[in-house]
Write an enzyme that holds these catalytic residues in place. Structure first.
Site, PDB file in Angstrom:
ATOM      1  N   VAL A   7     -35.389  -7.366  22.370  1.00 11.93           N
ATOM      2  CA  VAL A   7     -36.043  -6.101  22.717  1.00 11.93           C
ATOM      3  C   VAL A   7     -35.226  -4.930  22.190  1.00 11.93           C
ATOM      4  CG1 VAL A   7     -36.805  -4.605  24.602  1.00 11.93           C
ATOM      5  CG2 VAL A   7     -37.197  -7.076  24.729  1.00 11.93           C
ATOM      6  N   PRO A  23     -21.611  -6.170  24.762  1.00 10.90           N
ATOM      7  CA  PRO A  23     -20.576  -7.115  24.325  1.00 10.90           C
ATOM      8  C   PRO A  23     -21.040  -7.884  23.093  1.00 10.90           C
ATOM      9  CG  PRO A  23     -20.926  -7.265  26.695  1.00 10.90           C
ATOM     10  CD  PRO A  23     -22.031  -6.410  26.157  1.00 10.90           C
ATOM     11  N   GLY A  46     -23.442 -10.780  23.276  1.00 16.09           N
ATOM     12  CA  GLY A  46     -24.849 -10.559  23.604  1.00 16.09           C
ATOM     13  C   GLY A  46     -25.690 -10.048  22.451  1.00 16.09           C
ATOM     14  N   ASP A  56     -39.690  -2.838  30.122  1.00 16.83           N
ATOM     15  CA  ASP A  56     -40.502  -3.649  31.032  1.00 16.83           C
ATOM     16  C   ASP A  56     -40.511  -3.127  32.467  1.00 16.83           C
ATOM     17  OD1 ASP A  56     -41.256  -5.416  29.003  1.00 16.83           O
ATOM     18  OD2 ASP A  56     -39.464  -6.643  29.296  1.00 16.83           O
TER      19      ASP A  56
END
Length: 274
Positions: A43, A63, A66, A133
């Site tokens: 996303v 990080p 990720g 979202d």
């Protein structure tokens, strides 16, 4: 005693009725603005591409563990600045390289509690934010966008049906003629040339009327096919307010002036759109 008809509503103005529940759809100019993206997954990658396309300066806080391949590519290509850690409240006070607060915050992390906390901090700092979202924690939404060069068409369902918005966007894109983006680009170039030729503010209405006639006179394909010489020749008709037919314009190639053409004998003519 005869009653008089009620004339109170006979002269009511016919103004559009207000239909609430919509979003105010704007083209947000964020060129050279600082956008903070919190997160580095799929996303976040989409959000990053959107704001890079709008020429923003992007700071990604996430990080390294990720980061997905696309976000890592943006970092390795120096398209964005990466801060290798989790978000910290101080990020809303100052970010490199300008050491100024971000102009926009986009949050795309899989931690609802942390997302809400960032949202609240953004409200305190009065920084517009979008929490992926979570429509209730968004100052703005990302619609489904069709892009063809300078042309952008956004479809929004106000967060109620993103998949449906994508389908509508694809349908609209399929209805547009091929080359529409290139035609718009050529119109934009012609407007720039015209503004240089007639730069005064008082020339504005005449410029707009003539550009409207040009836009109505030629098809998308015709506009795409105009060479720089054709546009320079087209500008020679601006003072008269006329727009030549395409074959007359092409006949001017090689240095011919409008008066060199027999434009009124039926072979050539003017297409002037009122």
């Amino acid at each position: 005693m005869t009653s008089q008809p009620n004339m109170a509503n006979t002269n009511q103005p016919n103004f559009p009725q207000v239909e609430g529940g919509a979003s105010l759809i704007l083209a947000w100019q964020i060129k050279n603005k600082t956008v903070l993206v919190v997160g580095g997954g799929e996303v976040a990658a989409g959000r990053i591409l959107n704001v890079l396309n709008a020429d923003a300066n992007v700071i990604v806080v996430c990080p390294s563990s990720g980061l997905n391949p696309e976000v890592r590519h943006r970092i390795d290509s120096s398209e964005v600045t990466h801060i290798d850690r989790f978000f910290e409240p101080v990020d809303l006070d100052a970010l490199p390289p300008s050491n100024a607060p971000p102009d926009m915050v986009l949050v795309a992390i899989d931690d609802p509690a942390a997302s809400t906390q960032i949202w609240k901090l953004c409200k305190e700092h009065r920084i517009p934010a979008n929490i992926a979202d979570v429509p209730s924690e968004c100052d703005f939404y990302f619609g489904s966008v069709h892009r063809d060069g300078p042309l952008q068409i956004m479809v929004s369902t106000n967060g109620k049906g993103p998949r449906l918005a994508a389908s509508i966007r694809k349908w609209i894109g399929n209805q547009l003629p091929a080359g529409v983006g290139n035609a718009i680009e050529r119109i934009g170039e012609l407007r720039i040339k015209l503004r240089k030729m007639a730069p005064n503010h008082a020339d504005g209405p005449k410029r707009m009327r003539w550009m409207t006639r040009v836009s109505d006179a030629y098809s998308w394909d015709d506009m795409c096919a105009l060479a720089d010489e054709d546009m320079d020749n087209l500008l020679k008709f601006y003072q008269s307010g006329k727009v030549p037919e395409l074959h007359a314009l092409k006949a001017m190639r090689g240095g011919k002036a409008p008066e060199d053409l027999d434009v009124f004998d039926g072979s050539f003519g003017f297409s002037v759109v009122a």
